[in-house]
Write a protein that holds these residues in place. Structure first.
Motif, PDB file in Angstrom:
ATOM      1  N   VAL A 109      -0.420  10.435  13.968  1.00 59.63           N
ATOM      2  CA  VAL A 109      -1.107  11.742  14.746  1.00 59.63           C
ATOM      3  C   VAL A 109      -0.671  11.552  16.294  1.00 59.63           C
ATOM      4  CG1 VAL A 109      -2.389  12.232  12.999  1.00 59.63           C
ATOM      5  CG2 VAL A 109      -3.277  10.665  14.751  1.00 59.63           C
ATOM      6  N   ARG A 110      -0.629  12.404  16.955  1.00 58.11           N
ATOM      7  CA  ARG A 110      -0.253  12.451  18.622  1.00 58.11           C
ATOM      8  C   ARG A 110      -1.213  13.246  19.281  1.00 58.11           C
ATOM      9  NH1 ARG A 110       5.811  12.786  20.159  1.00 58.11           N
ATOM     10  NH2 ARG A 110       6.258  10.431  20.270  1.00 58.11           N
ATOM     11  N   PRO A 111      -2.737  12.897  19.326  1.00 55.45           N
ATOM     12  CA  PRO A 111      -3.435  13.657  19.893  1.00 55.45           C
ATOM     13  C   PRO A 111      -3.386  13.611  21.424  1.00 55.45           C
ATOM     14  CG  PRO A 111      -4.522  11.751  19.216  1.00 55.45           C
ATOM     15  CD  PRO A 111      -3.270  11.478  18.697  1.00 55.45           C
ATOM     16  N   ALA A 156       1.048  -1.041   0.104  1.00 59.36           N
ATOM     17  CA  ALA A 156       0.067  -0.057   0.045  1.00 59.36           C
ATOM     18  C   ALA A 156       0.924   1.211  -0.008  1.00 59.36           C
ATOM     19  CB  ALA A 156      -0.904   0.046   1.280  1.00 59.36           C
ATOM     20  N   ASP A 157       0.201   2.264  -0.469  1.00 59.13           N
ATOM     21  CA  ASP A 157       1.286   3.429  -0.611  1.00 59.13           C
ATOM     22  C   ASP A 157       1.513   4.210   0.821  1.00 59.13           C
ATOM     23  OD1 ASP A 157       0.932   3.274  -3.375  1.00 59.13           O
ATOM     24  OD2 ASP A 157      -0.720   4.927  -3.583  1.00 59.13           O
ATOM     25  N   SER A 158       0.722   4.130   1.679  1.00 65.40           N
ATOM     26  CA  SER A 158       0.909   4.626   3.131  1.00 65.40           C
ATOM     27  C   SER A 158       0.404   4.142   4.158  1.00 65.40           C
ATOM     28  CB  SER A 158       0.783   6.013   2.868  1.00 65.40           C
ATOM     29  OG  SER A 158      -0.520   6.292   2.376  1.00 65.40           O
ATOM     30  N   PHE A 159       0.540   4.234   5.389  1.00 69.08           N
ATOM     31  CA  PHE A 159       0.355   3.893   6.708  1.00 69.08           C
ATOM     32  C   PHE A 159      -0.065   4.914   7.835  1.00 69.08           C
ATOM     33  CE2 PHE A 159       0.515   2.044  11.056  1.00 69.08           C
ATOM     34  CZ  PHE A 159      -0.727   1.001  10.900  1.00 69.08           C
ATOM     35  N   VAL A 160      -1.223   5.299   8.319  1.00 67.95           N
ATOM     36  CA  VAL A 160      -1.132   6.484   9.195  1.00 67.95           C
ATOM     37  C   VAL A 160      -2.152   5.909  10.313  1.00 67.95           C
ATOM     38  CG1 VAL A 160      -2.100   8.942   9.589  1.00 67.95           C
ATOM     39  CG2 VAL A 160      -1.204   8.191   7.296  1.00 67.95           C
ATOM     40  N   ARG A 210      -9.171  14.765  10.472  1.00 67.57           N
ATOM     41  CA  ARG A 210      -8.549  15.831   9.446  1.00 67.57           C
ATOM     42  C   ARG A 210      -6.861  15.678   9.259  1.00 67.57           C
ATOM     43  NH1 ARG A 210     -12.576  19.760  11.383  1.00 67.57           N
ATOM     44  NH2 ARG A 210     -14.471  19.704   9.825  1.00 67.57           N
ATOM     45  N   ASN A 211      -6.288  15.692  10.391  1.00 74.39           N
ATOM     46  CA  ASN A 211      -4.943  15.417  10.475  1.00 74.39           C
ATOM     47  C   ASN A 211      -4.529  14.326   9.679  1.00 74.39           C
ATOM     48  OD1 ASN A 211      -4.488  18.016  11.485  1.00 74.39           O
ATOM     49  ND2 ASN A 211      -4.406  17.248  13.812  1.00 74.39           N
ATOM     50  N   MET A 212      -5.137  13.110  10.029  1.00 77.18           N
ATOM     51  CA  MET A 212      -4.752  11.891   9.575  1.00 77.18           C
ATOM     52  C   MET A 212      -4.834  11.754   7.945  1.00 77.18           C
ATOM     53  SD  MET A 212      -6.358   9.015  12.082  1.00 77.18           S
ATOM     54  CE  MET A 212      -5.544   7.771  11.353  1.00 77.18           C
ATOM     55  N   VAL A 233       0.186  12.078  22.396  1.00 77.52           N
ATOM     56  CA  VAL A 233       1.097  12.989  22.818  1.00 77.52           C
ATOM     57  C   VAL A 233       1.904  12.469  23.975  1.00 77.52           C
ATOM     58  CG1 VAL A 233      -0.680  14.143  24.459  1.00 77.52           C
ATOM     59  CG2 VAL A 233       1.144  15.341  23.580  1.00 77.52           C
ATOM     60  N   GLY A 234       3.007  12.764  24.091  1.00 74.11           N
ATOM     61  CA  GLY A 234       3.884  12.134  24.942  1.00 74.11           C
ATOM     62  C   GLY A 234       4.234  10.800  24.794  1.00 74.11           C
TER      63      GLY A 234
END
Length: 206
Positions: free
Chosen positions: A151-153, A109-113, A198-200, A118-119
């Motif tokens: 992403v680090r929420p 696959a092209d990418s993995f998110v 949205r960030n993802m 956070v932390g």
């Protein structure tokens, strides 16, 4: 036109993300690997893009073929309270996500998110943050995974099916958090699930 696959589509961020993907004209199909049938009324799917597949996550590797998509989004996650033990928590938040990254690589696959925290730090005294950090290290060290990003929420805001005390408090005190957490502390502000979704989407490789 692109295809995407989402793990964790029934969670707070996962639900928001799937609805964003369903409205995105760049995607023609959204496959969701889930434990049980989706509640269709929670997803706006006017173009019939949504393809839910009920699977056994303990045998995730048996579903490798579903990872033959352009983009893989992983929103899997639980809490220590809900998991019931550290071992069960690690199975979901580390093992399942790590296997998903491996299957993404295997199917090219092209990418993995995915969602971290956070932390996150592999040397943290907090078990939760340590597991998140260990996972980040494990995925980022994987060879031949074309593109991976986390992403680090902080605390998540949004309407959940299950009550979580800290998040309920965060919702009620959000204006205070917004006012006090500035500069380096800004990353610790509670964040709405839709913003994380949205960030993802923004992190994906097109």
């Amino acid at each position: 036109m692109k295809s995407a696959m989402v793990l964790g589509a029934t969670g707070l961020v996962g639900r928001a993300l799937v609805n964003l993907l369903l409205q995105d004209p760049r995607y023609q199909e959204i496959t969701c690997l889930v434990r049980k049938p989706l509640a269709r009324h929670q997803y706006n799917d006017p173009h019939n893009k949504l393809k839910p597949v009920v699977i056994d996550f303990n045998a995730l590797q048996d579903y490798q073929g579903y990872f033959s998509v352009n983009h893989v989004y992983c929103c899997l996650g639980t809490t220590l309270k809900r998991a019931g033990s550290k071992a069960a928590f690690r199975r979901v938040d580390f093992e399942y996500v790590h296997i998903a990254a491996q299957l993404t690589r295997a199917q090219r696959a092209d990418s993995f998110v995915w969602i971290s925290s956070v932390g996150a730090n592999a040397n943290s005294r907090s078990f939760y943050l340590r597991v998140k950090g260990e996972l980040e290290n494990a995925i980022m060290r994987m060879s031949q995974l074309p593109y991976a990003s986390a992403v680090r929420p902080s605390l998540l805001l949004g309407k959940r099916d299950d009550a979580r005390t800290l998040e309920d408090i965060a919702k009620k005190t959000a204006p205070v958090w917004q006012a006090l957490m500035k500069g380096p502390l800004k990353k610790y502000r509670p964040v709405h699930a839709t913003d994380v979704a949205r960030n993802m989407l923004a992190l994906q490789r097109w």
